[in-house]
Design an enzyme around this catalytic site. Structure first.
Site, PDB file in Angstrom:
ATOM      1  N   HIS A 203      -3.201  -0.074  -1.785  1.00 28.56           N
ATOM      2  CA  HIS A 203      -3.270  -1.385  -1.133  1.00 28.56           C
ATOM      3  C   HIS A 203      -4.034  -2.365  -1.870  1.00 28.56           C
ATOM      4  CE1 HIS A 203      -7.373   0.432  -0.650  1.00 28.56           C
ATOM      5  NE2 HIS A 203      -7.748  -0.887  -0.139  1.00 28.56           N
ATOM      6  N   GLN A 205      -5.957  -6.619  -0.946  1.00 27.88           N
ATOM      7  CA  GLN A 205      -6.681  -7.083  -0.041  1.00 27.88           C
ATOM      8  C   GLN A 205      -6.426  -8.742  -0.113  1.00 27.88           C
ATOM      9  OE1 GLN A 205     -10.686  -5.940   0.997  1.00 27.88           O
ATOM     10  NE2 GLN A 205     -10.789  -4.690  -0.822  1.00 27.88           N
TER      11      GLN A 205
END
Ligand SMILES: [Zn+2]
Length: 382
Positions: A203, A205
């Site tokens: 992931h 951000q």
């Protein structure tokens, strides 16, 4: 803005269609699905108990340097390296508890951070004494899940999935940047425990800051100065100079080049820049996005072979991937998009710490020769 649950198709070049669906989590946070496969409609409801939504703290002005510092005490309680079974970024149903993603699967998904450094809803700003300044930490912080597969990494995603991530970054850059109170949109990925990741699931951000961060402001001031003096873009001149010199160029495509910067400050630092003058991710063409979708992961795979262990196997490289783009309001005409890829791993088992000189006065010392870093990265092609 798309109403909750509605799906629409992002404008795409032929052959790559992304459907964007906006929904709401139990505590009111937004979740946005970016789907590139023929998946079921994203209609699952977040069945977790309705908790009150976390607020952001506030920002304090450092009068000595002019920087803003976000004070976000609540983040001390955030999830830290949970076992796979409790991963909040896997689709709901794969682990033993409902996750942040209510659906049973997804391609790429973006949602508002549960423990935000910046958010539309903030705690009351404390009353401060004369001479000090504090403001609400407005803005927004989002999490971008690159894949529903817990056990992979960005570097090995299929090209079409990377392209969807790029489309998601572009979508968020445009939408967040257009919001009142957002001064800068920053897309980034931290990879590796050494960098401080708190979740292993692949992931990144996105921070939508209520102010222009220090380095962005410094680079903008220098770009403006260069433009006023020469009429040219500083980023374009740097790229042209690196390509003309060639000793630090690592790879060149039709639309992108990668090079180790002349004044690299990290043990490994690589910049990836478009050939065309592009201010931000949202301004990339379909062809530029397509090439980036294969060019960038190939560079990341080289990083994972950069250091080898005693048996000659590559060591997964901890890295920070930082997208530098034009501030949201002002400076577009002189800013030029680039990706900065850096690591703190100097050698197997040895980290570079930002110690006295770097942390104290910002005086950087690099033990690695930029030309040697580039030569090593060129050798790792393929
Ligand atoms: Zn996971």
């Amino acid at each position: 803005m798309t109403s909750d649950g509605a799906t629409h198709v992002l404008a795409q070049a032929a052959g790559h269609e992304v459907r964007r669906t906006v929904r709401t989590l139990a505590d009111g946070r937004e979740i946005i699905y970016f789907d590139d496969t023929e998946a079921a409609p994203r209609a699952a409801v977040d069945a977790r108990p309705h908790e009150s939504r976390s607020t952001a703290g506030h920002v304090r002005h450092d009068v000595l340097t002019g920087d803003w510092v976000a004070i976000a005490g609540h983040r001390m309680n955030r999830t830290f390296l949970p076992p796979k079974d409790l991963c909040p970024l896997c689709p709901t149903g794969r682990g033993s508890a409902p996750s942040e993603i209510p659906d049973a699967d997804y391609d790429v998904v973006v949602f508002e951070n549960r423990f935000p450094s910046y958010a539309p809803v903030t705690e009351p700003v404390p009353v401060v004494a004369d001479g000090f300044e504090a403001r609400p930490a407005g803005g927004r912080t989002e999490v971008v899940c690159f894949t529903s597969d817990h056990d992979t990494s960005f570097s090995t995603l299929p090209t079409s999935r990377v392209r969807t991530v790029i489309d998601a970054w572009a979508d968020r850059t445009a939408e967040l940047g257009a919001r009142g109170g957002v001064a800068h949109v920053y897309c980034f990925e931290n990879r590796g425990q050494e960098i401080g990741v708190t979740l292993h699931h692949p992931h990144g951000q996105i921070y939508a800051y209520p102010y222009v961060p220090e380095r962005t402001a410094t680079m903008l001031a220098r770009a403006r100065e260069h433009h006023a003096t020469t009429g040219r873009l500083l980023g374009a001149d740097v790229l042209a100079a690196e390509r003309a010199d060639g000793s630090r160029v690592v790879a060149t495509g039709s639309h992108w080049s990668a090079y180790v910067p002349f004044a690299a400050r990290w043990p490994m630092e690589l910049h990836l820049a478009p050939h065309r003058d592009v201010p931000d991710l949202a301004a990339l063409t379909g062809e530029e996005r397509d090439e980036l979708a294969s060019f960038y992961p190939e560079l990341l795979r080289r990083l994972d072979r950069y250091h080898v262990d005693d048996r000659g196997d590559g060591i997964p490289m901890p890295y920070i991937a930082a997208w530098h783009q034009a501030p949201a309001k002002g400076g577009r005409e002189v800013s030029r998009l680039f990706l900065q890829l850096v690591t703190i791993l100097r050698a197997p088992g040895k980290l570079k710490y930002l110690a006295g000189s770097e942390s104290g006065v910002g005086g950087w010392v690099n033990d690695a020769q930029p030309e040697s870093i580039a030569a090593r990265l060129r050798d790792l092609a393929g």
